[in-house]
Write a protein that holds these residues in place. Sequence first.
Motif, PDB file in Angstrom:
ATOM      1  N   ALA A  10       0.832  -1.206   0.000  1.00 47.65           N
ATOM      2  CA  ALA A  10       0.000   0.000   0.000  1.00 47.65           C
ATOM      3  C   ALA A  10       0.868   1.257   0.000  1.00 47.65           C
ATOM      4  O   ALA A  10       0.597   2.213  -0.738  1.00 47.65           O
ATOM      5  N   ARG A  11       1.924   1.259   0.820  1.00 48.29           N
ATOM      6  CA  ARG A  11       2.785   2.450   0.869  1.00 48.29           C
ATOM      7  C   ARG A  11       3.513   2.651  -0.452  1.00 48.29           C
ATOM      8  O   ARG A  11       3.651   3.790  -0.928  1.00 48.29           O
ATOM      9  N   ALA A  12       3.988   1.565  -1.043  1.00 48.14           N
ATOM     10  CA  ALA A  12       4.680   1.697  -2.326  1.00 48.14           C
ATOM     11  C   ALA A  12       3.736   2.209  -3.409  1.00 48.14           C
ATOM     12  O   ALA A  12       4.104   3.067  -4.224  1.00 48.14           O
ATOM     13  N   THR A  13       2.503   1.693  -3.415  1.00 49.18           N
ATOM     14  CA  THR A  13       1.521   2.150  -4.401  1.00 49.18           C
ATOM     15  C   THR A  13       1.190   3.624  -4.203  1.00 49.18           C
ATOM     16  O   THR A  13       1.154   4.407  -5.162  1.00 49.18           O
ATOM     17  N   LEU A  14       0.966   4.004  -2.944  1.00 49.20           N
ATOM     18  CA  LEU A  14       0.640   5.400  -2.659  1.00 49.20           C
ATOM     19  C   LEU A  14       1.791   6.324  -3.029  1.00 49.20           C
ATOM     20  O   LEU A  14       1.590   7.369  -3.669  1.00 49.20           O
ATOM     21  N   ASN A  15       2.993   5.942  -2.643  1.00 45.69           N
ATOM     22  CA  ASN A  15       4.155   6.791  -2.946  1.00 45.69           C
ATOM     23  C   ASN A  15       4.386   6.909  -4.444  1.00 45.69           C
ATOM     24  O   ASN A  15       4.679   7.996  -4.962  1.00 45.69           O
ATOM     25  N   LEU A  18       1.746   9.195  -5.921  1.00 44.11           N
ATOM     26  CA  LEU A  18       2.019  10.597  -5.588  1.00 44.11           C
ATOM     27  C   LEU A  18       3.169  11.151  -6.422  1.00 44.11           C
ATOM     28  O   LEU A  18       3.103  12.283  -6.917  1.00 44.11           O
ATOM     29  N   VAL A  19       4.214  10.355  -6.579  1.00 45.14           N
ATOM     30  CA  VAL A  19       5.358  10.820  -7.377  1.00 45.14           C
ATOM     31  C   VAL A  19       4.941  11.062  -8.825  1.00 45.14           C
ATOM     32  O   VAL A  19       5.284  12.090  -9.430  1.00 45.14           O
ATOM     33  N   VAL A  20       4.186  10.108  -9.379  1.00 50.98           N
ATOM     34  CA  VAL A  20       3.732  10.269 -10.763  1.00 50.98           C
ATOM     35  C   VAL A  20       2.791  11.468 -10.881  1.00 50.98           C
ATOM     36  O   VAL A  20       2.859  12.232 -11.857  1.00 50.98           O
ATOM     37  N   ALA A  21       1.922  11.651  -9.885  1.00 51.75           N
ATOM     38  CA  ALA A  21       0.997  12.793  -9.925  1.00 51.75           C
ATOM     39  C   ALA A  21       1.759  14.110  -9.911  1.00 51.75           C
ATOM     40  O   ALA A  21       1.470  15.018 -10.700  1.00 51.75           O
ATOM     41  N   LEU A 206      -4.652   7.994 -15.730  1.00 54.27           N
ATOM     42  CA  LEU A 206      -3.257   7.548 -15.697  1.00 54.27           C
ATOM     43  C   LEU A 206      -2.825   7.201 -14.284  1.00 54.27           C
ATOM     44  O   LEU A 206      -2.119   6.211 -14.056  1.00 54.27           O
ATOM     45  N   LEU A 207      -3.258   8.000 -13.298  1.00 51.98           N
ATOM     46  CA  LEU A 207      -2.895   7.712 -11.916  1.00 51.98           C
ATOM     47  C   LEU A 207      -3.504   6.399 -11.442  1.00 51.98           C
ATOM     48  O   LEU A 207      -2.863   5.633 -10.717  1.00 51.98           O
ATOM     49  N   VAL A 208      -4.750   6.144 -11.845  1.00 52.54           N
ATOM     50  CA  VAL A 208      -5.372   4.866 -11.484  1.00 52.54           C
ATOM     51  C   VAL A 208      -4.602   3.705 -12.110  1.00 52.54           C
ATOM     52  O   VAL A 208      -4.344   2.669 -11.464  1.00 52.54           O
ATOM     53  N   THR A 209      -4.200   3.867 -13.370  1.00 56.27           N
ATOM     54  CA  THR A 209      -3.422   2.818 -14.038  1.00 56.27           C
ATOM     55  C   THR A 209      -2.081   2.591 -13.341  1.00 56.27           C
ATOM     56  O   THR A 209      -1.675   1.446 -13.101  1.00 56.27           O
ATOM     57  N   VAL A 210      -1.394   3.698 -13.013  1.00 52.76           N
ATOM     58  CA  VAL A 210      -0.104   3.577 -12.329  1.00 52.76           C
ATOM     59  C   VAL A 210      -0.275   2.908 -10.964  1.00 52.76           C
ATOM     60  O   VAL A 210       0.513   2.043 -10.571  1.00 52.76           O
ATOM     61  N   GLY A 211      -1.317   3.312 -10.221  1.00 53.12           N
ATOM     62  CA  GLY A 211      -1.550   2.722  -8.910  1.00 53.12           C
ATOM     63  C   GLY A 211      -1.822   1.227  -8.996  1.00 53.12           C
ATOM     64  O   GLY A 211      -1.250   0.440  -8.234  1.00 53.12           O
ATOM     65  N   CYS A 212      -2.672   0.824  -9.929  1.00 50.16           N
ATOM     66  CA  CYS A 212      -2.985  -0.606 -10.091  1.00 50.16           C
ATOM     67  C   CYS A 212      -1.752  -1.395 -10.518  1.00 50.16           C
ATOM     68  O   CYS A 212      -1.460  -2.473  -9.981  1.00 50.16           O
ATOM     69  N   THR A 214       1.400  -0.588 -10.074  1.00 49.93           N
ATOM     70  CA  THR A 214       2.370  -0.637  -8.977  1.00 49.93           C
ATOM     71  C   THR A 214       1.939  -1.650  -7.924  1.00 49.93           C
ATOM     72  O   THR A 214       2.775  -2.395  -7.388  1.00 49.93           O
ATOM     73  N   TYR A 215       0.660  -1.681  -7.610  1.00 49.35           N
ATOM     74  CA  TYR A 215       0.180  -2.633  -6.607  1.00 49.35           C
ATOM     75  C   TYR A 215       0.408  -4.071  -7.051  1.00 49.35           C
ATOM     76  O   TYR A 215       0.870  -4.917  -6.271  1.00 49.35           O
ATOM     77  N   VAL A 216       0.114  -4.350  -8.315  1.00 48.27           N
ATOM     78  CA  VAL A 216       0.290  -5.715  -8.824  1.00 48.27           C
ATOM     79  C   VAL A 216       1.771  -6.089  -8.860  1.00 48.27           C
ATOM     80  O   VAL A 216       2.174  -7.172  -8.411  1.00 48.27           O
ATOM     81  N   VAL A 217       2.602  -5.178  -9.383  1.00 44.32           N
ATOM     82  CA  VAL A 217       4.036  -5.476  -9.482  1.00 44.32           C
ATOM     83  C   VAL A 217       4.654  -5.635  -8.098  1.00 44.32           C
ATOM     84  O   VAL A 217       5.454  -6.546  -7.850  1.00 44.32           O
ATOM     85  N   THR A 218       4.270  -4.749  -7.165  1.00 43.15           N
ATOM     86  CA  THR A 218       4.813  -4.839  -5.810  1.00 43.15           C
ATOM     87  C   THR A 218       4.364  -6.126  -5.128  1.00 43.15           C
ATOM     88  O   THR A 218       5.136  -6.759  -4.393  1.00 43.15           O
ATOM     89  N   ARG A 219       3.125  -6.521  -5.394  1.00 41.42           N
ATOM     90  CA  ARG A 219       2.639  -7.765  -4.790  1.00 41.42           C
ATOM     91  C   ARG A 219       3.445  -8.960  -5.286  1.00 41.42           C
ATOM     92  O   ARG A 219       3.822  -9.835  -4.496  1.00 41.42           O
ATOM     93  N   ARG A 220       3.727  -8.979  -6.573  1.00 41.35           N
ATOM     94  CA  ARG A 220       4.528 -10.085  -7.113  1.00 41.35           C
ATOM     95  C   ARG A 220       5.951 -10.035  -6.595  1.00 41.35           C
ATOM     96  O   ARG A 220       6.558 -11.063  -6.293  1.00 41.35           O
ATOM     97  N   ALA A 221       6.498  -8.792  -6.473  1.00 38.01           N
ATOM     98  CA  ALA A 221       7.876  -8.669  -6.008  1.00 38.01           C
ATOM     99  C   ALA A 221       8.020  -9.080  -4.547  1.00 38.01           C
ATOM    100  O   ALA A 221       9.057  -9.628  -4.146  1.00 38.01           O
ATOM    101  N   LEU A 222       6.983  -8.807  -3.741  1.00 37.46           N
ATOM    102  CA  LEU A 222       7.064  -9.104  -2.315  1.00 37.46           C
ATOM    103  C   LEU A 222       6.519 -10.479  -1.951  1.00 37.46           C
ATOM    104  O   LEU A 222       6.485 -10.819  -0.766  1.00 37.46           O
ATOM    105  N   ARG A 223       6.103 -11.237  -2.937  1.00 39.63           N
ATOM    106  CA  ARG A 223       5.591 -12.576  -2.633  1.00 39.63           C
ATOM    107  C   ARG A 223       6.637 -13.450  -1.949  1.00 39.63           C
ATOM    108  O   ARG A 223       6.326 -14.162  -0.979  1.00 39.63           O
TER     109      ARG A 223
END
Length: 481
Positions: A10-15, A18-21, A206-212, A214-223
């Motif tokens: 969640a923090r990675a997605t939010l950050n 925000l950076v992209v925004a 675009l922000l919704v796309t980036v957030g989704c 990032t969430y998916v990629v981070t989830r796979r990376a942190l599995r």
Amino acid sequence: MRRRLGSVRARATLNATLVVAVALVAAGTAVLLALRANLIDQADVRAENLARKVALDLAFGVPAAELDLPDAGDSPVQVRNSRGRVVAADDDVESMSPVPTGSGRADGTAATGDDEGDDHGGDRDRDDDRDRDDDTPAVGEISGDARIIQGAATVDGHTGDYRIAEIDVTTSRNVTLTVYAGASLSAEEGAVGTVQTAMLIGLPLLLVTVGCATYVVTRRALRPVEGIRAEMAAITASEDLSRRVPEPGTHDEIARLARTTNETLAALEASVERQRRFVADASHELRSPIASLRTQLEVGAAHPELLDVEGAVEDTVRLQRLAADLLLLARLDAGERPQDARFDLAKLVREEAGGRDRVHLDGVESVEVAGSRGQLVRVLANLLDNAERHARDRVDVALRTEGAWVVLGVADDGSGVPAAERERIFERFVRLDESRSRDDGGAGLGLAIARDIAVRHGGTLRVGEAPQGGALFELRVPTAP
């Protein structure tokens, strides 16, 4: 909600969002400003070109009433005399700002025949023209630089923003006029508005796309991290230190974390196993003298004439020494640091070896070391006891310095230590001759204690082969600074 935001995903997605925004807002603002500036520059060029064209016609002698003016829709034009009176304009042009104050007509209506008289030798205008400053163009010329003004114009009842170019011209009849030509900013406003609308619509998408993403990629990376956490939780619950966390096949930080975790688990398992073995061995070693002492006391209680006082004393002394060794090992394992005292190691060697008949000193000269005197006395005593127990005739003790190190060697002429067993003898409760009685040998703690003390003094303790064929123990500790 707070728990969800506390996760790394969640923090990675939010950050990331925000950076992209922030980046998109900054980039969009820069694009809008650049687009606006470019379109305004184009409008300035159009207005200046139109003003110069009209001014050139006037300079070449075309009367103001006969000027070929463009359609006033996007390019309104007014020609004014030195008093600010409009002498030429399209019929649709109602007004153009800025309009100088106190200037005859300011309604923007076209000049009448009387106005045209300004071009037919109006003496009043020519008199005023004689008072013009040095910037007034010469006869038949226009001013070199156009003045660009942000203004407004009303054309056919509609008022809009314009970029207005202002150029002075002196006709062939020596009449000074000012040409005002405007370029509409409606196209600029439309283009900027279109881009701004597209950004306002596209930015949230675009922000919704980036957030989704990032969430998916981070989830796979942190599995793999979740797998490590789950396995660690299972190990904690089961207390089975033989289990290991899964190691991903990658070469990134998570893989290194998994390997380090497994190394820590292996070290912890070895430590716990060593502690368990230590407790078991200590219990076994303590059982023998306690049982012997109890037996002797029970026999003495029943038959005082059979009490072996000397044997009871020996068992008590042996029990006392074993308890002292165990307490010292416990303090060393707890991380007890040696005292920072300075003393002469050679003097200590001479004091400890003085009462031993078979010990011979060689090259024992004064040399200072720092640490715990009592602990180093214990090391020397353990080494001498071990050497005397295995020596046939003599034990040689040598002391020398090698650079910043003090080397103490204790050699005997016994049977020596096999190369394969030279590290094992420093383990706790290890005796190479298991058939030897415990009365003749120790509990197998002396050399382990000696090495632990040497390491805590920043040194080493190793065993090799003596020149006489027996064992050579070398203690290395740093000299006192």
